[in-house]
Design an enzyme around this catalytic site. Structure first.
Site, PDB file in Angstrom:
ATOM      1  N   TYR A 147       0.840  -1.206   0.000  1.00  0.00           N
ATOM      2  CA  TYR A 147       0.000   0.000   0.000  1.00  0.00           C
ATOM      3  C   TYR A 147       0.874   1.254   0.000  1.00  0.00           C
ATOM      4  CZ  TYR A 147      -3.764   3.156   1.616  1.00  0.00           C
ATOM      5  OH  TYR A 147      -4.674   4.181   1.744  1.00  0.00           O
ATOM      6  N   ASP A 148       1.845   1.316   0.924  1.00  0.00           N
ATOM      7  CA  ASP A 148       2.667   2.534   1.066  1.00  0.00           C
ATOM      8  C   ASP A 148       3.494   2.782  -0.193  1.00  0.00           C
ATOM      9  OD1 ASP A 148       1.722   1.959   3.592  1.00  0.00           O
ATOM     10  OD2 ASP A 148       3.618   2.264   4.619  1.00  0.00           O
ATOM     11  N   LYS A 151       1.288   3.463  -3.299  1.00  0.00           N
ATOM     12  CA  LYS A 151       0.822   4.855  -3.397  1.00  0.00           C
ATOM     13  C   LYS A 151       1.981   5.788  -3.731  1.00  0.00           C
ATOM     14  CE  LYS A 151      -3.653   4.670  -2.282  1.00  0.00           C
ATOM     15  NZ  LYS A 151      -4.770   5.285  -3.007  1.00  0.00           N
ATOM     16  N   ASN A 176      -6.229   9.664   8.182  1.00  0.00           N
ATOM     17  CA  ASN A 176      -7.370   8.824   8.626  1.00  0.00           C
ATOM     18  C   ASN A 176      -8.703   9.566   8.596  1.00  0.00           C
ATOM     19  OD1 ASN A 176      -4.810   7.892   9.880  1.00  0.00           O
ATOM     20  ND2 ASN A 176      -6.090   6.179  10.496  1.00  0.00           N
ATOM     21  N   GLN A 278       2.932   7.341  15.327  1.00  0.00           N
ATOM     22  CA  GLN A 278       2.307   8.659  15.461  1.00  0.00           C
ATOM     23  C   GLN A 278       1.917   9.181  14.073  1.00  0.00           C
ATOM     24  OE1 GLN A 278       5.290  11.304  17.063  1.00  0.00           O
ATOM     25  NE2 GLN A 278       6.818  10.755  15.531  1.00  0.00           N
ATOM     26  N   ARG A 279       0.839   9.962  14.050  1.00  0.00           N
ATOM     27  CA  ARG A 279       0.441  10.540  12.759  1.00  0.00           C
ATOM     28  C   ARG A 279      -0.433  11.763  13.010  1.00  0.00           C
ATOM     29  NH1 ARG A 279      -2.459   6.462   9.367  1.00  0.00           N
ATOM     30  NH2 ARG A 279      -0.450   5.640   8.763  1.00  0.00           N
TER      31      ARG A 279
HETATM   32  P1  NAD Z   1     -12.741   1.694   0.540  1.00  0.00           P
HETATM   33  O1  NAD Z   1     -12.080   0.358   0.648  1.00  0.00           O
HETATM   34  O2  NAD Z   1     -14.062   1.864   1.191  1.00  0.00           O
HETATM   35  O3  NAD Z   1     -12.907   2.101  -0.988  1.00  0.00           O
HETATM   36  C1  NAD Z   1     -12.021   1.692  -1.986  1.00  0.00           C
HETATM   37  C2  NAD Z   1     -12.827   1.310  -3.220  1.00  0.00           C
HETATM   38  O4  NAD Z   1     -11.941   0.929  -4.279  1.00  0.00           O
HETATM   39  C3  NAD Z   1     -13.750   0.122  -2.953  1.00  0.00           C
HETATM   40  O5  NAD Z   1     -15.042   0.409  -3.410  1.00  0.00           O
HETATM   41  C4  NAD Z   1     -13.100  -1.006  -3.741  1.00  0.00           C
HETATM   42  O6  NAD Z   1     -14.008  -1.995  -4.168  1.00  0.00           O
HETATM   43  C5  NAD Z   1     -12.451  -0.260  -4.888  1.00  0.00           C
HETATM   44  N1  NAD Z   1     -11.343  -0.982  -5.509  1.00  0.00           N
HETATM   45  C6  NAD Z   1     -10.275  -1.551  -4.881  1.00  0.00           C
HETATM   46  N2  NAD Z   1      -9.460  -2.125  -5.791  1.00  0.00           N
HETATM   47  C7  NAD Z   1     -10.026  -1.907  -7.018  1.00  0.00           C
HETATM   48  C8  NAD Z   1      -9.663  -2.259  -8.341  1.00  0.00           C
HETATM   49  N3  NAD Z   1      -8.537  -2.949  -8.613  1.00  0.00           N
HETATM   50  N4  NAD Z   1     -10.468  -1.875  -9.350  1.00  0.00           N
HETATM   51  C9  NAD Z   1     -11.615  -1.172  -9.100  1.00  0.00           C
HETATM   52  N5  NAD Z   1     -12.013  -0.822  -7.860  1.00  0.00           N
HETATM   53  C10 NAD Z   1     -11.221  -1.186  -6.840  1.00  0.00           C
HETATM   54  O7  NAD Z   1     -11.689   2.756   1.078  1.00  0.00           O
HETATM   55  P2  NAD Z   1     -11.826   4.333   1.247  1.00  0.00           P
HETATM   56  O8  NAD Z   1     -11.526   4.644   2.646  1.00  0.00           O
HETATM   57  O9  NAD Z   1     -13.072   4.817   0.618  1.00  0.00           O
HETATM   58  O10 NAD Z   1     -10.559   4.832   0.399  1.00  0.00           O
HETATM   59  C11 NAD Z   1     -10.702   5.422  -0.887  1.00  0.00           C
HETATM   60  C12 NAD Z   1      -9.355   5.937  -1.346  1.00  0.00           C
HETATM   61  O11 NAD Z   1      -8.877   6.935  -0.429  1.00  0.00           O
HETATM   62  C13 NAD Z   1      -8.273   4.871  -1.431  1.00  0.00           C
HETATM   63  O12 NAD Z   1      -7.477   5.112  -2.567  1.00  0.00           O
HETATM   64  C14 NAD Z   1      -7.448   5.100  -0.183  1.00  0.00           C
HETATM   65  O13 NAD Z   1      -6.097   4.725  -0.372  1.00  0.00           O
HETATM   66  C15 NAD Z   1      -7.581   6.598   0.002  1.00  0.00           C
HETATM   67  N6  NAD Z   1      -7.385   6.955   1.412  1.00  0.00           N
HETATM   68  C16 NAD Z   1      -8.380   6.762   2.330  1.00  0.00           C
HETATM   69  C17 NAD Z   1      -8.155   7.076   3.656  1.00  0.00           C
HETATM   70  C18 NAD Z   1      -9.218   6.916   4.718  1.00  0.00           C
HETATM   71  O14 NAD Z   1      -8.916   7.164   5.885  1.00  0.00           O
HETATM   72  N7  NAD Z   1     -10.438   6.577   4.405  1.00  0.00           N
HETATM   73  C19 NAD Z   1      -6.907   7.563   4.059  1.00  0.00           C
HETATM   74  C20 NAD Z   1      -5.906   7.712   3.099  1.00  0.00           C
HETATM   75  C21 NAD Z   1      -6.171   7.425   1.775  1.00  0.00           C
HETATM   76  N1  UDP Z   2      -6.286  -0.375  15.781  1.00  0.00           N
HETATM   77  C1  UDP Z   2      -6.650  -0.856  17.027  1.00  0.00           C
HETATM   78  N2  UDP Z   2      -7.726  -1.682  17.109  1.00  0.00           N
HETATM   79  C2  UDP Z   2      -8.472  -2.035  16.029  1.00  0.00           C
HETATM   80  C3  UDP Z   2      -8.109  -1.519  14.767  1.00  0.00           C
HETATM   81  C4  UDP Z   2      -6.996  -0.692  14.685  1.00  0.00           C
HETATM   82  O1  UDP Z   2      -6.006  -0.567  18.046  1.00  0.00           O
HETATM   83  O2  UDP Z   2      -9.452  -2.781  16.191  1.00  0.00           O
HETATM   84  C5  UDP Z   2      -5.128   0.556  15.708  1.00  0.00           C
HETATM   85  C6  UDP Z   2      -4.105   0.207  14.631  1.00  0.00           C
HETATM   86  O3  UDP Z   2      -3.152  -0.715  15.135  1.00  0.00           O
HETATM   87  C7  UDP Z   2      -3.512   1.564  14.340  1.00  0.00           C
HETATM   88  C8  UDP Z   2      -4.687   2.525  14.545  1.00  0.00           C
HETATM   89  O4  UDP Z   2      -5.626   1.829  15.357  1.00  0.00           O
HETATM   90  O5  UDP Z   2      -2.506   1.871  15.266  1.00  0.00           O
HETATM   91  C9  UDP Z   2      -5.349   2.968  13.256  1.00  0.00           C
HETATM   92  O6  UDP Z   2      -5.662   1.794  12.525  1.00  0.00           O
HETATM   93  P1  UDP Z   2      -6.451   1.828  11.142  1.00  0.00           P
HETATM   94  O7  UDP Z   2      -6.437   0.425  10.599  1.00  0.00           O
HETATM   95  O8  UDP Z   2      -7.763   2.485  11.324  1.00  0.00           O
HETATM   96  O9  UDP Z   2      -5.617   2.812  10.217  1.00  0.00           O
HETATM   97  P2  UDP Z   2      -4.060   2.993   9.898  1.00  0.00           P
HETATM   98  O10 UDP Z   2      -3.250   2.043  10.719  1.00  0.00           O
HETATM   99  O11 UDP Z   2      -3.949   2.703   8.447  1.00  0.00           O
HETATM  100  O12 UDP Z   2      -3.799   4.402  10.275  1.00  0.00           O
END
Ligand code: NAD
Ligand code: UDP
Length: 322
Positions: A147-148, A151, A176, A278-279
């Site tokens: 993922y990291d 992206k 987040n 941390q974030r």
């Molecule tokens: P989500 O999982 O709810 O939505 C992602 C969508 O992408 C889903 O509907 C999934 O079916 C679709 N998808 C995945 N792989 C696909 C593929 N190969 N082809 C077509 N569709 C595909 O997640 P979200 O939270 O809505 O995230 C949306 C975007 O925002 C992502 O790119 C994610 O990396 C980015 N983002 C979200 C957050 C957050 O906190 N929600 C934070 C950082 C980045």
């Molecule tokens: N986390 C947790 N309990 C859960 C799910 C997540 O303590 O049931 C923690 C996880 O280890 C991370 C933070 O909450 O430190 C945020 O997790 P999330 O998966 O929401 O997002 P991301 O790690 O990608 O920021």
């Protein structure tokens, strides 16, 4: 009326975005393979004459015979349990081939294209709060790398298409984000804690709960996403988008328990590998360039999200029971 393509349109953020864009009077095409997306997120617009849903994987090249003015590229699993393990290679392919396919489409259509990048490009950050020119601390071969690094490569492709092909790009780094239309099964911390508390189950803190996150309510995010897309072509980002209020995960658990009540108690589980300690976003750039800052604090956002999960959990079948 603009013609707008949203990839990932049945997911959490994508569905909120599609609904807003339709309500604003646009024609919206959504592409999604429904890997983590749910069609019910689109119930309110699926029959709308200005909405078209195409079930397709963005790993495959896209052929669309309609005019497209703007592309919001969101398709990608975003929850650690959804992108790790057996989904890791698919996640990298989604990030990389997906970016290439959408950038080629943007070039063909002369469309502006926005990438939903992530705070995960900073990895486990050594600079706090994170500013856009910090280059990050990512483990390139760990469990989060699909993922990291995926992206990071997508960002790199966006900037190469900007420099080499003159594609008009926008890159936002989302921190987040939470709110209605999250999948109760998604596995992210806010959905887990709220669903656990509503069901009277134990609240699972990973590690000791001292790690921090900063949580942005979805409506704030959608506002700024649209502002970014419509900002001057010269402002391409990357720009941090998030709510800079920072909380430990333990504080979050306590807040959720206090709001929901009930008998849930906190249990401590193993900390996943490479979990960032941390974030918190530095959002100075977004404030200055987009005249935006979040309006909804965690207390209010949690209440709205609890209301949403309450209706989700108690109108659904039992398939979300773990
Ligand atoms: P989500 O999982 O709810 O939505 C992602 C969508 O992408 C889903 O509907 C999934 O079916 C679709 N998808 C995945 N792989 C696909 C593929 N190969 N082809 C077509 N569709 C595909 O997640 P979200 O939270 O809505 O995230 C949306 C975007 O925002 C992502 O790119 C994610 O990396 C980015 N983002 C979200 C957050 C957050 O906190 N929600 C934070 C950082 C980045
Ligand atoms: N986390 C947790 N309990 C859960 C799910 C997540 O303590 O049931 C923690 C996880 O280890 C991370 C933070 O909450 O430190 C945020 O997790 P999330 O998966 O929401 O997002 P991301 O790690 O990608 O920021």
């Amino acid at each position: 009326m603009a013609s707008i393509l949203v990839t990932g349109g049945s997911g959490f953020l994508g569905s909120n975005l599609c609904i807003r864009l339709i309500n604003d009077g646009n024609f919206v095409i959504s592409i999604d393979n429904n890997y983590t997306g749910r069609m019910e997120n689109l119930n309110s617009i699926i029959e709308h004459p200005n909405f078209l849903f195409i079930k397709q994987d963005v790993i495959q090249p896209l052929v669309i015979d309609k005019q497209i003015d703007q592309i919001y590229h969101l398709a990608c699993p975003a929850s650690p349990p959804a992108y790790q393990g057996k989904a890791a290679i698919m996640t990298t392919k989604t990030c990389v081939y997906g970016a290439i396919n959408l950038l080629e489409l943007a070039k063909e259509k002369n469309a502006k294209i926005l990438l939903a990048s992530t705070s995960e490009v900073y990895g486990d950050p050594l600079v706090h709060p994170q500013v856009e020119n910090y280059r990050g601390n990512v483990n390139p071969n760990g469990v989060r790398a699909c993922y990291d690094e995926g992206k990071r490569c997508a960002e790199s492709l966006f900037f190469d298409y900007y420099r080499e092909e003159n594609v008009r790009i926008k890159v936002i780094r989302i921190f987040n984000t939470y709110g209605p239309k999250m999948d109760p099964k998604d596995g992210r911390v806010i959905s887990n804690f709220i669903c656990q508390a509503l069901r009277g189950k134990d609240i699972t803190i990973y590690g000791e709960g001292n790690q921090t996150r900063s949580f942005c309510y979805v409506d704030d995010l959608i506002d700024v996403m649209i502002k970014m897309m419509n900002s001057h072509d010269d402002f391409v980002g990357p720009v941090n988008i998030g709510n800079p209020e920072e909380f430990t995960i333990k504080e979050l658990a306590e807040k959720v328990i206090a709001k929901i009540g009930g008998n849930s108690k906190i249990v401590y589980c193993d900390l996943p590998k490479d979990d960032p300690a941390q974030r918190k976003p530095d959002i100075t750039l977004a404030k200055n360039k987009l005249f935006w800052e979040p309006q909804i604090n965690l207390n209010i956002g949690l209440e709205k999200t609890i209301d949403y999960f309450q209706s989700e959990l108690f109108t659904e079948d039992n398939s979300y029971e773990d």
